[in-house]
Design an enzyme around this catalytic site. Structure first.
Site, mmCIF file in Angstrom:
data_model
loop_
_atom_site.group_PDB
_atom_site.id
_atom_site.type_symbol
_atom_site.label_atom_id
_atom_site.label_comp_id
_atom_site.label_asym_id
_atom_site.label_seq_id
_atom_site.Cartn_x
_atom_site.Cartn_y
_atom_site.Cartn_z
ATOM 1 N N GLY A 1 7.845 3.518 -12.144
ATOM 2 C CA GLY A 1 8.709 4.468 -11.459
ATOM 3 C C GLY A 1 8.951 4.083 -10.008
ATOM 4 O O GLY A 1 8.985 2.902 -9.659
ATOM 5 N N SER A 2 9.075 5.087 -9.149
ATOM 6 C CA SER A 2 9.571 4.861 -7.784
ATOM 7 C C SER A 2 8.618 4.097 -6.872
ATOM 8 O O SER A 2 9.043 3.620 -5.815
ATOM 9 C CB SER A 2 9.934 6.197 -7.138
ATOM 10 O OG SER A 2 11.045 6.765 -7.787
ATOM 11 N N THR A 3 7.333 3.971 -7.228
ATOM 12 C CA THR A 3 6.461 3.124 -6.403
ATOM 13 C C THR A 3 6.976 1.687 -6.402
ATOM 14 O O THR A 3 6.753 0.938 -5.450
ATOM 15 C CB THR A 3 5.000 3.148 -6.909
ATOM 16 O OG1 THR A 3 4.993 2.945 -8.329
ATOM 17 C CG2 THR A 3 4.304 4.458 -6.573
#
Length: 574
Positions: A305-307
């Site tokens: 995801g956004s990491t």
């Protein structure tokens, strides 16, 4: 005359046959007595010798401050020698009583005709001493070693455990087997032809050689606190599991790796009390044990995801396809070919700079810069950053990245990959890559092994690990530290803000497959101090109930950990 001649011939044939046989027997006897004597002497010796092994003490595992995490406990092995038992019924009754075994089980072994039969291993020393004091004929009590873990469940998937033969099975115990294992000793006793030990003949002992001590980078206090924090958030969010890693981003030394729920290292083959084992097949039970022993940080992959936007940002900045002041417009979605790919903010973020885009974790911004970079270059940076290889962390069973083939990356795949979907990596891979981006551009190897000492406490080896320099420029690294610090101070990671410290990081909320199951993984990766990172950490919450956003539930966990760990590390440095 014919009969006499015939009889003489017969006598001569028999005579010569007898001579040949005698010569052959003499030759065979000479060969056995002179040329093959050593072999038969050895066989004769073996018939009159009984050998018992003395298990070597396994080397201890210590944390970075000398706290003993794995050691040995003296236990006993109880055996019987059939030919030496004088009172069979008394022996069976006493062994059954002291060892807590069924009489039928003990009888079967006592009555078995063999040179030596083990009754029970890993018997408590107190019990072994009591049996020894009974002075039962034919009963042998040999002292032995059993692996013992003073802190029970602490770092169970990392430390691992040993089997009945004292060999490592999982974790560091098996990875560093060559250093930890010792050399077994032996006890030799002489017997007569019936196998009964001769009285008055001294035992011949070869003492065992203990294994070496392994010092690891883990800090007991940090590991304990991370496990407490993981258990707390797992209970609060009714999550399936929680994983936490804390590491030095400059050299890859791992301070803590928590996988909750953990298991009892002193009883590793017992499943959780919440599981009904009454109707489990052996195969199903083994599957459940394997799941219990899994280290999610290295054995399991997931969509980050956004990491992962931190890695996309570094690649695009390094290639020069974006600057911090570039502007973008987010209407809440982006059309890529025939797909409408949405931002997490339905109404969109409107006009924003790249800096604001990373603060807002805006998907359309990252899709745009990813499309600027192109599929070929994006794939090349995957390789350059080391994402397509293993991290080579010193734990067994590391999983590799699950990634599209280069030729299969279309515009839609590229767009989703920029914000951490449609491929899978391990948590340790993600944290290692972000570490390498913020430490000046050096790809490090995450590890636990630090030093090896012999049984006298003398250092015999300092373990070293590979580094790869310049995966990004120092300029890109400095920019990334600034951008990720702004995510915490002004953006989606504000729940990780800690007064008095400069924290950088990135939040993520990813959906597991299949999407229809509506299960999520909430995570946050953060480092401190942001201008000169000394520690980087990651919190991953699997399938939390209720609110599941990484910035809301994962970031505060790392903030609370840092609130305790950062002052502690500062004190350690002084």
């Amino acid at each position: 005359m014919k009969n006499r001649t015939y009889n003489k011939k017969k006598i001569m044939i028999v005579f010569f046959a007898a001579v040949i046989m005698i010569i052959a027997l003499l030759g065979r006897m000479i060969f056995l007595m002179i040329f093959d004597a050593e072999y038969y002497q050895k066989r004769a010796k073996e018939l009159h010798e009984r050998e018992r092994k003395i298990k070597a003490a396994r080397g201890e595992i210590l944390d970075r401050n000398g706290v003993v995490l794995a050691t040995n406990k003296t236990v006993c092995t109880i055996s019987v020698i059939h030919n030496q038992i004088k009172n069979k019924e008394q022996t069976i009754q006493m062994l059954s009583k002291e060892l807590g075994l069924e009489e039928a089980y003990v009888r079967k072994r006592v009555e078995k005709i063999s040179s030596m039969e083990k009754i029970k291993t890993n018997v408590e020393k107190e019990v072994g001493d009591r049996i020894r004091n009974l002075d039962l004929d034919g009963v042998k009590v040999d002292e032995d070693f059993k692996r013992y873990y003073p802190y029970g469940e602490l770092a169970s998937q990392v430390l691992g455990f040993t089997g009945g033969d004292n060999q490592g099975i999982i974790g560091l115990e098996v990875k560093y087997e060559e250093y930890l294992k010792g050399v077994n000793g032996t006890i030799l006793t002489m017997t007569d032809a019936r196998g009964i030990e001769l009285e008055g003949v001294a035992e011949d002992r070869m003492e065992p050689k203990p294994g070496n001590t392994l010092e690891i980078t883990m800090d007991y206090n940090i590991q304990s606190y991370c496990e407490q924090a993981a258990k707390r958030v797992m209970e609060e969010k009714e999550a399936d599991a929680v994983a936490i890693i804390l590491m030095d981003p400059q050299n890859g030394e791992i301070y803590a790796m928590a996988n909750v729920p953990e298991f009892n290292l002193n009883d590793p083959f017992t499943l959780s009390s919440k599981i009904d084992t009454s109707e489990l097949t052996d195969e199903k039970k083994q599957d459940l044990l394997n799941q219990m022993w899994r280290n999610r940080c290295i054995n399991d992959t997931y969509e980050p995801g956004s990491t992962f936007k931190a890695i996309t940002s570094a690649a695009c900045l390094e290639e020069g396809v974006v600057t911090v002041n570039d502007t973008f417009s987010c209407p809440g979605y982006k059309i890529v070919e025939d797909r409408k790919i949405r931002c997490h903010k339905v109404g969109g973020h409107g006009l924003e700079t790249f800096t604001q885009g990373i603060q807002n974790s805006c998907n359309p911004v990252f899709m745009e810069i990813g499309l600027r970079l192109g599929a070929d270059k994006f794939y090349d940076y995957f390789q350059k950053f080391g994402l397509l290889k293993l991290t080579n962390v010193d734990l067994p069973g590391e999983a590799g990245t699950i990634m599209h083939k280069k030729e299969d990356i279309g515009l839609v795949e590229l767009a989703t990959m920029t914000f951490g979907q449609s491929f899978q990596i391990t948590p340790i891979q993600l944290l290692t890559t972000i570490s390498s981006i913020i430490n000046g551009g050096t790809r490090i190897t995450p590890h636990f092994g630090k030093k090896v000492y012999n049984s006298d406490g003398k250092e015999i080896k300092t373990l070293t690990y590979q580094k790869q320099k310049e995966i990004v420029s120092k300029e890109t690294s400095e920019t990334m530290k600034m951008l990720l610090e702004s995510v915490v101070s002004e953006g989606s990671g504000h729940n990780a803000y800690l007064e008095g410290y400069r924290i950088g990081g990135k939040t993520a909320t990813s959906q597991t497959l299949p999407r229809s199951a509506n299960k999520y993984i909430s995570s946050f990766a953060g480092f401190a101090p942001a201008n000169d990172p000394k520690v980087i950490g990651m919190v991953i919450i699997y399938n939390p109930k209720g609110i599941y956003y990484g910035g809301t539930i994962a970031a505060p966990v790392l903030r609370d950990i840092y609130d305790n760990v950062l002052p502690y590390l500062e004190k350690q440095e002084k």
